[in-house]
Structures are given as structure tokens and as C-alpha cells.
Scaffold this motif. Structure first.
Motif, PDB file in Angstrom:
ATOM      1  N   LEU A 108      10.532  -0.983   2.919  1.00 43.80           N
ATOM      2  CA  LEU A 108       9.164  -0.957   0.953  1.00 43.80           C
ATOM      3  C   LEU A 108       9.450  -3.040   0.794  1.00 43.80           C
ATOM      4  CD1 LEU A 108      10.033   1.702  -1.364  1.00 43.80           C
ATOM      5  CD2 LEU A 108       7.945   1.076   0.185  1.00 43.80           C
ATOM      6  N   ALA A 109      10.262  -3.576   1.065  1.00 41.61           N
ATOM      7  CA  ALA A 109      10.415  -4.511   0.657  1.00 41.61           C
ATOM      8  C   ALA A 109      10.163  -5.527   1.615  1.00 41.61           C
ATOM      9  CB  ALA A 109      12.101  -4.396   0.207  1.00 41.61           C
ATOM     10  N   VAL A 148      14.851   2.985   3.413  1.00 44.74           N
ATOM     11  CA  VAL A 148      13.772   3.395   2.682  1.00 44.74           C
ATOM     12  C   VAL A 148      13.415   1.932   1.908  1.00 44.74           C
ATOM     13  CG1 VAL A 148      12.620   4.782   0.726  1.00 44.74           C
ATOM     14  CG2 VAL A 148      13.810   5.464   2.724  1.00 44.74           C
ATOM     15  N   ALA A 149      14.758   1.158   1.207  1.00 40.65           N
ATOM     16  CA  ALA A 149      14.086  -0.223   0.684  1.00 40.65           C
ATOM     17  C   ALA A 149      13.897  -1.250   1.164  1.00 40.65           C
ATOM     18  CB  ALA A 149      15.492  -0.254  -0.627  1.00 40.65           C
ATOM     19  N   LEU A 156      18.760   5.396   1.725  1.00 42.00           N
ATOM     20  CA  LEU A 156      18.301   4.611   0.487  1.00 42.00           C
ATOM     21  C   LEU A 156      17.845   2.968   1.002  1.00 42.00           C
ATOM     22  CD1 LEU A 156      19.391   6.297  -2.831  1.00 42.00           C
ATOM     23  CD2 LEU A 156      17.292   6.722  -1.360  1.00 42.00           C
ATOM     24  N   PRO A 157      19.128   2.246   1.392  1.00 39.81           N
ATOM     25  CA  PRO A 157      18.814   1.093   2.321  1.00 39.81           C
ATOM     26  C   PRO A 157      17.653   0.836   3.164  1.00 39.81           C
ATOM     27  CG  PRO A 157      21.006   1.633   1.740  1.00 39.81           C
ATOM     28  CD  PRO A 157      20.608   2.876   1.614  1.00 39.81           C
TER      29      PRO A 157
END
Length: 319
Positions: free
Chosen positions: A303-304, A299-300, A296-297
Motif C-alpha cells: 500500500l505504501a 500488505v502495508a 500485515l507488513p
């Protein structure tokens, strides 16, 4: 004196008629070529179908493992063994998550913090070092510059696994084996980052811009941080994302360098749980939920930062 060339009349044509016009539709050879071109021309809808099928195949290849991981993270050990991979079962995600953070004294949280330190701080320093080195290679003329850059390119060609044992021996001679610095420092230097940063600087930072800054009294570091770096923000983001992803997923170097479990990154920690799963199947849900959280980190972060990543690198370079 100009001599007129007479065109012989066509047999059977009335007197006074001009030369015969070419047959309608072109010559037979031209008509055959047009027919072949029309037969070989595919309709637009067929091309769109082929492209969409290829894209759908890539989407399935990417999303199916992720879908399985999300569904499996909600299952306990019995459901993982007794149900189909994509079959929904009782929602045990919260229980799995709570147990994972409580396992081995909450060591998973320590693994995540270690990985954030390795990848976050390491990637930021790697980008800074790569940009500074590339700036020197591109903006300064010194003896042996291209030969030195050739050694950097050799480093790009050498796989990281080949350099792991030399790095281990070097860390052993300096007392950095089984320490934080033994994993952190080797990942700061990135030959590919220097190579890519030089391409960015050569394309989007004109030498005239740096020379103008020097004429105005700026020193070397002032010219880099005040003039070149603002232009290279999208390039820096690109380098940071690549370095962060590579360090976050790095496995072999920590495996060789570390024996203290409290220093493990999350990838190596989940690997140890996966090894224990062979003897104790109860670790299976922990491995799956840990893998999901470890993803998740990254991917986040993508996206950010994607709007900076996609931005035009040279936008406003000379404004």
C-alpha cells in the motif's frame, strides 16, 4: 468509339423506365446474415453482469479467508472449537496478542525481527545486484554475453525447491549451516530479478543516454547511479516488492538450513507452533494471531509503495 451497353427492360415496366432498383433491405442473403449477427450480438448489460460476477468471485476468493482470519484472531481456544468459523465471539484479541508476545520468552518478536532482516535487507541487496547485472548485460558487449545470460534464464526455469539441497551442501562445506548467512546470502541472487531488470533497462534506458554520460566524463558506476537508476525507480520498486514478498514468505530454505529457533523467520516459527498445536490446542490462537501479524507488513508495504509501482517507468526518461 464507345459502344453503349443497353440494359434489358424489366417485364411489365413502363417504357422509358431505367434499370430496376435493388429490393429494399438488401438481398435475401444479406438480410439473413444481418439477422444472424443481430441474434449473436449480446446486449451491453449482459456483458457487464458476466464481468461483475467474475470479479465478485475473485473478491470472495481473496477476502473470505482474510475475513475468517480476522474473526478467528479474536477467539480463544474454546470459541475456536465451539463456534462457527465466521461467528463472532468474545473479543479476546488483546489477550491473544499479549500471550503470543510472551510465549517462549517473547520469541515471536525475535522471529519478526529476523524476517525483517532477511526480507528487507535481502530484498534491497537483491534489487541492487539484479540491476547491476542487468545493466552490464544490456550496456556492454563482451564475449559470451548471451551464453552467460542463457545460464541466468536457466536459473529462472529451475524451481527454488530443486536448488535447496545443493545450497545446503554448499553451506555445509563453508560452515554456514544454522547461521544467519546461510539463509540470507542465497536469497540475494535472483535470476528472475536479473531477467526482469534487463527488460526494464532495455526498454527505458537508451544506450545514447549512457554514451552521453560517458562523453561527459562519467565512469561506469557514476553512469549507473546518476543516470540510469533515477529512471529505473519504478522498476526498482517493482523488483523490491517481488523480492520482499518472496523472501518474507520463504519457508523451505530456512526449514532445511536452520535448527536454532532464535534464527527462525516468522513463517517457520509459526509452523513450529502449529506442530505443537497437535499436542496442545492452546497454541491454536497463537498460530492464528501470528499469521495475521505476519501478513500485515507485506500488505502495508504494497500500500505504501503502490504509487511508485504503478507510475510510468519511462516518465521523464529523456527530459
Amino acid at each position: 468509339m464507345t459502344t453503349a451497353t443497353s440494359v434489358p427492360p424489366v417485364p411489365g415496366a413502363p417504357a422509358g423506365a431505367g434499370p430496376a432498383a435493388p429490393p429494399r433491405g438488401g438481398s435475401p442473403a444479406h438480410r439473413r446474415g444481418s439477422a444472424r449477427a443481430a441474434a449473436g450480438r449480446r446486449p451491453a448489460w449482459a456483458s457487464r453482469i458476466v464481468v461483475n460476477l467474475v470479479l465478485a468471485g475473485f473478491a470472495l476468493y481473496t477476502l473470505l479467508p482474510l475475513t475468517w482470519l480476522v474473526i478467528a484472531s479474536t477467539k480463544d481456544t474454546a470459541d475456536l472449537v465451539g463456534t462457527h468459523g465466521f461467528a463472532l465471539a468474545d473479543l479476546n484479541f488483546v489477550e491473544n496478542l499479549t500471550r503470543m508476545f510472551a510465549e517462549d520468552g517473547g520469541i515471536f518478536g525475535r522471529w519478526m525481527l529476523n524476517t525483517v532482516a532477511y526480507a528487507g535487507v535481502g530484498a534491497a541487496l537483491s534489487v541492487l545486484v539484479s540491476l547491476l547485472a542487468a545493466f552490464a548485460f544490456e550496456m556492454y558487449d563482451f564475449r559470451g554475453k548471451e551464453k552467460a545470460f542463457g545460464f541466468v534464464l536457466i536459473g529462472v526455469l529451475v524451481p527454488a525447491a530443486v536448488t535447496t539441497m545443493p545450497l545446503y551442501l554448499l553451506a555445509s562445506s563453508t560452515g554456514m549451516v544454522n547461521t544467519f548467512w546461510g539463509v540470507f546470502l542465497p536469497q540475494v541472487a535472483s535470476p528472475f530479478g536479473v531477467y526482469l531488470a534487463r527488460i526494464f533497462i532495455a526498454s527505458y534506458v537508451p544506450r545514447e543516454l549512457i554514451e552521453a554520460a560517458r562523453i561527459d566524463g562519467a565512469g561506469d558506476f557514476r553512469a549507473f547511479f546518476s543516470v540510469a537508476l533515477p529512471v529505473l525507480k519504478p522498476a526498482a520498486v517493482t523488483l523490491f516488492l517481488m523480492a520482499f514478498s518472496a523472501i518474507w514468505n520463504n519457508f523451505f530454505l530456512p526449514l532445511v538450513m536452520l535448527t536454532d529457533r532464535s534464527l527462525f523467520p516468522v513463517a517457520l516459527g509459526i509452523y513450529t507452533w502449529n506442530q505443537q498445536e497437535i499436542a496442545d490446542p492452546a497454541y491454536a490462537p497463537l498460530v492464528i494471531v501470528g499469521s495475521l501479524l505476519a501478513m500485515l507488513p507485506v500488505v502495508a508495504l504494497f500500500l505504501a509503495l503502490q504509487r511508485y509501482w504503478k507510475a510510468g517507468i519511462g516518465a521523464g526518461a529523456l527530459k
